[in-house]
Design a protein around this motif. Structure first.
Motif, mmCIF file in Angstrom:
data_model
loop_
_atom_site.group_PDB
_atom_site.id
_atom_site.type_symbol
_atom_site.label_atom_id
_atom_site.label_comp_id
_atom_site.label_asym_id
_atom_site.label_seq_id
_atom_site.Cartn_x
_atom_site.Cartn_y
_atom_site.Cartn_z
ATOM 1 N N THR A 6 -6.442 1.754 -1.374
ATOM 2 C CA THR A 6 -5.117 2.287 -1.031
ATOM 3 C C THR A 6 -5.255 3.591 -0.268
ATOM 4 O O THR A 6 -4.560 3.816 0.730
ATOM 5 C CB THR A 6 -4.289 2.524 -2.312
ATOM 6 O OG1 THR A 6 -4.145 1.289 -3.013
ATOM 7 C CG2 THR A 6 -2.916 3.076 -1.975
ATOM 8 N N PHE B 26 0.986 4.050 -2.943
ATOM 9 C CA PHE B 26 0.526 5.411 -2.655
ATOM 10 C C PHE B 26 1.637 6.442 -2.804
ATOM 11 O O PHE B 26 1.433 7.509 -3.393
ATOM 12 C CB PHE B 26 -0.053 5.478 -1.241
ATOM 13 C CG PHE B 26 -0.678 6.802 -0.897
ATOM 14 C CD1 PHE B 26 -1.966 7.099 -1.305
ATOM 15 C CD2 PHE B 26 0.021 7.752 -0.174
ATOM 16 C CE1 PHE B 26 -2.549 8.324 -0.995
ATOM 17 C CE2 PHE B 26 -0.548 8.972 0.143
ATOM 18 C CZ PHE B 26 -1.833 9.259 -0.267
ATOM 19 N N HIS B 27 2.810 6.139 -2.274
ATOM 20 C CA HIS B 27 3.880 7.132 -2.211
ATOM 21 C C HIS B 27 4.823 7.119 -3.409
ATOM 22 O O HIS B 27 5.497 8.121 -3.674
ATOM 23 C CB HIS B 27 4.696 6.939 -0.935
ATOM 24 C CG HIS B 27 3.932 7.223 0.317
ATOM 25 N ND1 HIS B 27 3.644 8.504 0.747
ATOM 26 C CD2 HIS B 27 3.367 6.386 1.232
ATOM 27 C CE1 HIS B 27 2.955 8.454 1.876
ATOM 28 N NE2 HIS B 27 2.765 7.179 2.184
ATOM 29 N N SER C 209 -4.080 4.085 3.547
ATOM 30 C CA SER C 209 -3.047 5.081 3.835
ATOM 31 C C SER C 209 -3.488 6.039 4.935
ATOM 32 O O SER C 209 -2.681 6.462 5.761
ATOM 33 C CB SER C 209 -2.702 5.862 2.556
ATOM 34 O OG SER C 209 -2.183 5.007 1.565
ATOM 35 N N THR D 109 0.830 -1.203 0.000
ATOM 36 C CA THR D 109 0.000 0.000 0.000
ATOM 37 C C THR D 109 0.867 1.257 0.000
ATOM 38 O O THR D 109 0.602 2.204 -0.756
ATOM 39 C CB THR D 109 -0.930 0.018 1.230
ATOM 40 O OG1 THR D 109 -1.816 -1.105 1.163
ATOM 41 C CG2 THR D 109 -1.742 1.297 1.275
ATOM 42 N N GLY D 110 1.900 1.264 0.847
ATOM 43 C CA GLY D 110 2.803 2.408 0.889
ATOM 44 C C GLY D 110 3.545 2.599 -0.423
ATOM 45 O O GLY D 110 3.731 3.728 -0.894
#
Length: 306
Positions: free
Chosen positions: A271, A40-41, A275, A36-37
Motif C-alpha cells: 500500500t 492508506f488515507h 501510494s 489502496t487509497g
C-alpha cells in the motif's frame, strides 16, 4: 503448527478473492487504486488509532522490544547500504529496506502469536514499535524523496503530521498516554472504518497479481532476492543472536522474539509503495516470496525453540 498454517490460510484466501476480482474486472480498471487509497488515507489510520489508543505503552520499554528494534535496524541498514552502493534511489531503497525488516505483526502475527506462542499480546511490542517508530520515519523519507521542489525547513519538519498513517498512529498513542475516554458514538464508527483496512490491503494485493509476471524475474530480481533473504533468514538469525548473546533470553522469551522476527513482510508495505508510486513491483514480489518462505522458517523455529 496450527497457528502458522491457519494464519497463512486466511491471508491466502482473501488475496485469492482479490485475484479473482481483478481477473473478472468487478471493480473496474481503477479497483486496485481505489482500495489502496481507501486503505492508506482512511481505513489504516482508523485501525492504527483504535489499536494504539487501547494499547499498553509500557511494552515499549521491554527487553524483547530492544531485540526487535536492533534486528530491524540491522537488516534494514544492510539493504539501505546496498541500495546506496547500487544507486537504487531513495524511494526504492526505502521500500526495499521496509520489505527486509517490517514484519506482518497484525493480520498474520496475531493468529500465530495465539496458536504458537499462546498469547496474542506478545506481538504488541512489535506492532507498537513499527507503527510508532518505523512507519513515521519511513513515510517521512518517502514524502521528502517524492517532493519535486525544495521545501522550506518547517515543512520538512512537519512532514509526518501531513501523513494520514502517521497521524492515526500518533493520535492513538496520545489517547493511550493521556487516558482520555472516547465516547461510543465516536469510537464505534472509527472502529467500523478501521475494520476495512486489512481486507482492503489484501484484496488490492490480490488484484495486483493479475497479469503480473512470475516473481524473481526482470529488473527487480536483485533487490527482491536481497530483501527476501534478509527478511526470511537474516532477521530471525540476528534476533536469535542478540537474544541469546546480548540479552540472555531463554525459553518462551527467546521463542517469542525469534518467531515475531521470522514473520514475513507486511502486506501494507505494498500500500505504501502504491501510494507513493515507487518500488511497487519490488514490494509485491518481496511480500509474496517472503510469505511463502516464512512457512517452513516458522515451522523450523517453532520445532527448535518451542
Amino acid at each position: 503448527m496450527q497457528g502458522v498454517l491457519s494464519g497463512f490460510l486466511v491471508i491466502a484466501v482473501v488475496i485469492g478473492v482479490g485475484y479473482v476480482i481483478g481477473r473478472r474486472g468487478h471493480l473496474g480498471a481503477q479497483g486496485r487504486e481505489v482500495l489502496t487509497g481507501l486503505a492508506f488515507h482512511v481505513a489504516s489510520p482508523a485501525l492504527l488509532f483504535t489499536t494504539l489508543a487501547r494499547a499498553d505503552l509500557s511494552v515499549v520499554f521491554s527487553g524483547r522490544l530492544l531485540v526487535t528494534a536492533l534486528s530491524t535496524a540491522a537488516v534494514a541498514g544492510v539493504f539501505a547500504a546496498v541500495g546506496v552502493a547500487r544507486g537504487w534511489g531513495v524511494g526504492r531503497t526505502t521500500i526495499g529496506a521496509l520489505c527486509s525488516s517490517y514484519v506482518n505483526s497484525g493480520n498474520l502475527g496475531i493468529p500465530i502469536a495465539v496458536y504458537v506462542l499462546g498469547d496474542a499480546s506478545l506481538v504488541a511490542p512489535v506492532l507498537l514499535f513499527q507503527l510508532v517508530g518505523v512507519t513515521p520515519v519511513a513515510l517521512t523519507i518517502l514524502d521528502l524523496s517524492a517532493s519535486g521542489e525544495k521545501q522550506p525547513l518547517w515543512r520538512r519538519i512537519l512532514t509526518p503530521l501531513r501523513n494520514p498513517i502517521a497521524v492515526g498512529s500518533l493520535a492513538g498513542v496520545a489517547v493511550s498516554a493521556t487516558g482520555i475516554g472516547i465516547p461510543g458514538p465516536v469510537w464505534d464508527p472509527v472502529t467500523l472504518i478501521g475494520n476495512m483496512a486489512v481486507p482492503a490491503v489484501l484484496l488490492a494485493f490480490g488484484i495486483s497479481l493479475r497479469g503480473s509476471e512470475m516473481p524473481l524475474r526482470g529488473g527487480e530480481r536483485g533487490p527482491v532476492l536481497l530483501a527476501v533473504a534478509l527478511k526470511a533468514v537474516g532477521q530471525p538469525l540476528v534476533a536469535w543472536a542478540l537474544a541469546v548473546g546480548v540479552f540472555d533470553l531463554r525459553g518462551t522469551h527467546l521463542l517469542d522474539v525469534v518467531v515475531t522476527s521470522a514473520l514475513p513482510a507486511a502486506q501494507n508495505l505494498f500500500t505504501y509503495a502504491s501510494s507513493y508510486r515507487v518500488g511497487e513491483k519490488l514490494a509485491r514480489e518481496a511480500i509474496l516470496v517472503s510469505t511463502v518462505l516464512s512457512v517452513p522458517v516458522l515451522v523450523v523455529v517453532a520445532a527448535l525453540l518451542g
